[in-house]
Design an enzyme around this catalytic site. Structure first.
Site, short mmCIF file in Angstrom:
data_model
loop_
_atom_site.label_atom_id
_atom_site.label_comp_id
_atom_site.label_asym_id
_atom_site.label_seq_id
_atom_site.Cartn_x
_atom_site.Cartn_y
_atom_site.Cartn_z
NE ARG A 55 55.07 36.51 -9.87
CZ ARG A 55 56.08 36.26 -10.69
NH1 ARG A 55 56.17 35.11 -11.28
NH2 ARG A 55 57.02 37.16 -10.89
CB THR A 56 49.47 38.82 -6.48
OG1 THR A 56 50.55 37.96 -6.10
CG2 THR A 56 48.34 38.67 -5.50
CE LYS A 83 44.73 65.85 -6.78
NZ LYS A 83 43.32 65.98 -7.20
NE ARG A 105 51.09 41.88 -2.99
CZ ARG A 105 51.83 41.02 -3.69
NH1 ARG A 105 52.82 41.45 -4.44
NH2 ARG A 105 51.59 39.72 -3.63
CG HIS A 133 50.88 36.29 -0.34
ND1 HIS A 133 49.66 36.41 -0.98
CD2 HIS A 133 51.82 36.53 -1.32
CE1 HIS A 133 49.85 36.69 -2.26
NE2 HIS A 133 51.15 36.77 -2.48
C1 NCD Z 1 55.42 37.12 -3.29
C2 NCD Z 1 54.99 38.32 -2.51
O1 NCD Z 1 54.83 39.40 -3.07
O2 NCD Z 1 54.79 38.14 -1.34
N1 NCD Z 1 55.16 37.14 -4.63
C3 NCD Z 1 53.94 36.76 -5.04
O3 NCD Z 1 52.93 37.21 -4.56
N2 NCD Z 1 53.92 35.80 -5.98
C4 NCD Z 1 56.78 36.69 -3.00
C5 NCD Z 1 57.89 37.66 -3.16
O4 NCD Z 1 57.72 38.81 -3.52
O5 NCD Z 1 59.01 37.22 -2.91
#
Ligand code: NCD
Length: 314
Positions: A55-56, A83, A105, A133
């Protein structure tokens, strides 16, 4: 030096409120039959996802496209990192192609700050290790604000954040944002799933708070971040911390149920969320696009020829 969004504390209450109100404009754009505006035409946003995400990543990509920015998606598994190229060389190579913002991320806490030292582009933290986050916290705040029509703030709202707090960057950022807006937050978790130091009020059984809360926020059990057995077994965990049918039946009519996704059905979510009266889990996903558009616009659009006030189209 371009501005970045790294954490809720960096953003501060004023920044948080500003983004929530820009998100209102973006929600209006997203209600149109053609939800697209030219606000970030000519800008390039690069998604650097070193951890799995559904989703993100899709939400950031959609947000950038709805603002007419160009997007680059970096697939770690097909890159020269395999590499032996260093992260720094990789980032500098991509930046040399002309990038206005990196969305990153990474499994290591602090990676977005490191990236910021290597590039002049804006950096947006899409989740770093156990640490932060911020756009998840923004979408959570936006969801509560719009669902409960709480434009001024969250004074008097009582939130239970339940589960694997220790490994959860969502728990940290979302708790901070809730408190900034005036809500009371209780952490509901076994001792083994709490961070070593914290200032939050803690209880060790969901039943203790069920009758007094306005929001129950369930966290995913983060099995990929656990090297040791921190709960005796998942059935035991569900017995004390899961949203079971019995607990769901006890929730007051006004109580919102939230989860950042992805959820472990049968563990923390032991009911079908589509049957929960108060579930706003799908709204959280929808609002992710509104707030990420707001963040991108705030960093790349405002203060330039694209400013919100000057753009009749947004
Ligand atoms: C979260 C994450 O990746 O921090 N998910 C997200 O971004 N919706 C929460 C999770 O992975 O539990």
């Amino acid at each position: 030096m371009s501005r970045s969004l790294l954490s809720i504390s960096d953003l501060g209450e004023t920044g948080l409120r500003r983004l929530l109100s820009i998100a209102d404009h973006m929600a209006e754009v997203n209600r149109r039959p053609n939800p697209k505006v030219p606000a970030l035409r000519g800008k390039t946003v690069c998604n650097l996802f070193f951890e799995d995400s559904t989703r993100t990543r899709l939400s950031f990509e959609t947000a950038a496209k709805r603002l007419s920015a160009d997007t680059m998606n970096f697939a770690v598994s097909q890159s020269s990192l395999n590499k032996g190229e260093s992260l720094r060389d990789t980032v500098e190579t991509i930046a040399a192609m002309g990038v206005d913002a990196f969305v990153i991320r990474h499994g290591s806490s602090g990676a977005p700050w490191q990236l910021g030292a290597w590039t002049n582009a804006s950096v947006i933290n899409a989740g770093d290790g156990w640490h932060a986050h911020p756009t998840q916290a923004l979408l959570d705040m936006y969801t509560v604000r719009t669902t409960l029509n709480r434009l001024e703030g969250f004074d008097g709202l009582s939130v239970a954040m339940v589960g694997d707090i220790k490994h959860s960057r969502v728990a940290r950022s979302t708790t901070e944002a809730f408190k900034m807006l005036g809500a009371d937050v209780t952490w509901v978790a076994p001792r083994t799933l709490l961070p070593p130091s914290h200032r939050e009020h803690v209880v060790s059984n969901l039943d203790e708070v069920l009758d007094d809360i306005d929001i129950v926020y369930l966290l995913r059990m983060q099995k990929e971040r656990m090297n040791e057995a921190l709960v005796p077994n998942l059935r035991e965990y569900t017995t004390r911390f899961g949203l079971t049918p019995e607990r769901a039946a006890r929730l007051g009519d006004h109580v919102l149920v939230m989860h950042p996704g992805p959820m472990n059905r049968g563990v923390e979510m032991a009911v079908d969320p589509s049957e929960l009266r108060g579930s706003v889990i799908n709204q959280q996903v929808t609002n992710g696009i509104n707030v990420r558009m707001a963040v991108l616009f705030d960093l790349l659009g405002s203060g330039s020829e694209n400013s919100l006030a000057g753009s009749a189209e947004v």
